[in-house]
Design an enzyme around this catalytic site. Structure first.
Site, PDB file in Angstrom:
ATOM      1  N   ILE A 100      -1.340 -25.783  26.643  1.00  0.00           N
ATOM      2  CA  ILE A 100      -2.270 -25.150  27.562  1.00  0.00           C
ATOM      3  C   ILE A 100      -2.211 -23.630  27.415  1.00  0.00           C
ATOM      4  O   ILE A 100      -1.172 -23.071  27.079  1.00  0.00           O
ATOM      5  CB  ILE A 100      -1.969 -25.606  29.026  1.00  0.00           C
ATOM      6  CG1 ILE A 100      -2.979 -25.035  30.018  1.00  0.00           C
ATOM      7  CG2 ILE A 100      -0.537 -25.311  29.415  1.00  0.00           C
ATOM      8  CD1 ILE A 100      -2.881 -25.626  31.437  1.00  0.00           C
ATOM      9  N   CYS A 101      -3.341 -22.985  27.672  1.00  0.00           N
ATOM     10  CA  CYS A 101      -3.474 -21.530  27.718  1.00  0.00           C
ATOM     11  C   CYS A 101      -3.345 -20.930  26.316  1.00  0.00           C
ATOM     12  O   CYS A 101      -4.166 -21.186  25.458  1.00  0.00           O
ATOM     13  CB  CYS A 101      -2.452 -20.952  28.701  1.00  0.00           C
ATOM     14  SG  CYS A 101      -2.719 -19.224  29.142  1.00  0.00           S
ATOM     15  N   ALA A 102      -2.318 -20.137  26.072  1.00  0.00           N
ATOM     16  CA  ALA A 102      -2.101 -19.554  24.747  1.00  0.00           C
ATOM     17  C   ALA A 102      -1.382 -20.522  23.814  1.00  0.00           C
ATOM     18  O   ALA A 102      -1.440 -20.381  22.594  1.00  0.00           O
ATOM     19  CB  ALA A 102      -1.289 -18.263  24.874  1.00  0.00           C
ATOM     20  N   ALA A 147      -5.736 -27.245  26.835  1.00  0.00           N
ATOM     21  CA  ALA A 147      -6.363 -26.800  28.077  1.00  0.00           C
ATOM     22  C   ALA A 147      -6.455 -25.276  28.099  1.00  0.00           C
ATOM     23  O   ALA A 147      -5.671 -24.587  27.441  1.00  0.00           O
ATOM     24  CB  ALA A 147      -5.569 -27.303  29.279  1.00  0.00           C
TER      25      ALA A 147
END
Length: 180
Positions: A100-102, A147
Site C-alpha cells: 500500500i501507498c509507496a 492500494a
C-alpha cells in the site's frame, strides 16, 4: 501464517489497520520488525513487533506478506534482504503479496507488476515498472494486492480478508467496524 513487515518510518494506519482487520477475522498474522522488535512509525508511534526478520522462517502455510508504505519505511523495507526474500518466496508459491501507498514501488522495482493492474500513492507510478496503473483505491490482480494510501487502509485490509476467507466474511467485518 501472514507476515506484516514493519520498518522504521512505516505509515502506522496502513499497517495496523490491516493487522486489526485480519486478527478480527481470526487470521494468524505476525508483525515482523526490520532491524528491531521496537519499530517507530512515520508519525513517531512506537510499535512492539511480535518478532523480527532474523527470527522468522519460511513456511509452507504462508498465506500473505503485507508491506505498508510511509517514508522512510518503504525504503527501509526495500533495503532489507530478508523482506526481499519473503516477497519472492510468497510470490513463487502463489501467496498474496500486498503493498500500500509507496510500498508497491518495491514490487515494481522487482518486476512483479509487469502486465498487472496496480495502484500506488500518487507520484510513485514511475516505479511500478510495466504495470497497468489504475485509479481505484485498492486493486487485486492475481496474487498481488496494491492500494493508494492511508485513506483506503480499511478497504485494503478487507480485500486481503476477502481473498483469504471470502467476501461474506469481509462484509461481516466491515459491518462490525461500522464502515459504510
Amino acid at each position: 501464517m501472514i507476515y506484516l513487515f514493519l520498518a522504521n518510518g512505516f505509515e502506522e494506519i496502513e499497517g495496523l489497520t490491516a493487522l486489526d482487520v485480519l486478527r478480527r477475522a481470526g487470521e494468524e498474522i505476525m508483525t515482523v520488525g526490520v532491524g528491531s522488535e521496537k519499530i517507530v512509525g512515520s508519525h513517531k508511534v512506537p510499535v512492539i513487533c511480535d518478532t523480527t526478520v532474523d527470527k522468522i522462517e519460511k513456511t509452507d502455510d504462508l498465506k500473505a506478506v503485507i508491506l505498508p508504505g510511509g517514508m522512510p519505511g518503504t525504503l527501509n523495507l526495500e533495503a532489507d534482504k530478508t523482506v526481499q526474500e519473503y516477497i519472492d518466496f510468497a510470490n513463487e508459491k502463489g501467496a498474496l503479496v500486498c503493498a500500500i501507498c509507496a510500498a508497491p514501488s518495491i514490487l515494481g522495482h522487482k518486476g512483479l507488476l509487469q502486465g498487472k493492474k496496480a495502484v500506488c500513492f500518487p507520484g510513485f507510478e514511475k516505479d511500478l515498472a510495466g504495470a497497468d496503473i489504475c485509479e481505484n483505491g485498492v486493486v487485486r490482480d492475481g496474487n498481488i494486492i496494491t492500494a493508494k494510501g492511508m485513506g483506503v487502509s480499511l478497504e485494503f485490509g478487507l480485500e486481503i480478508l476477502a481473498v483469504l476467507q471470502g467476501k461474506e466474511k469481509a462484509d461481516a467485518v466491515k459491518a462490525a467496524v461500522q464502515s459504510n
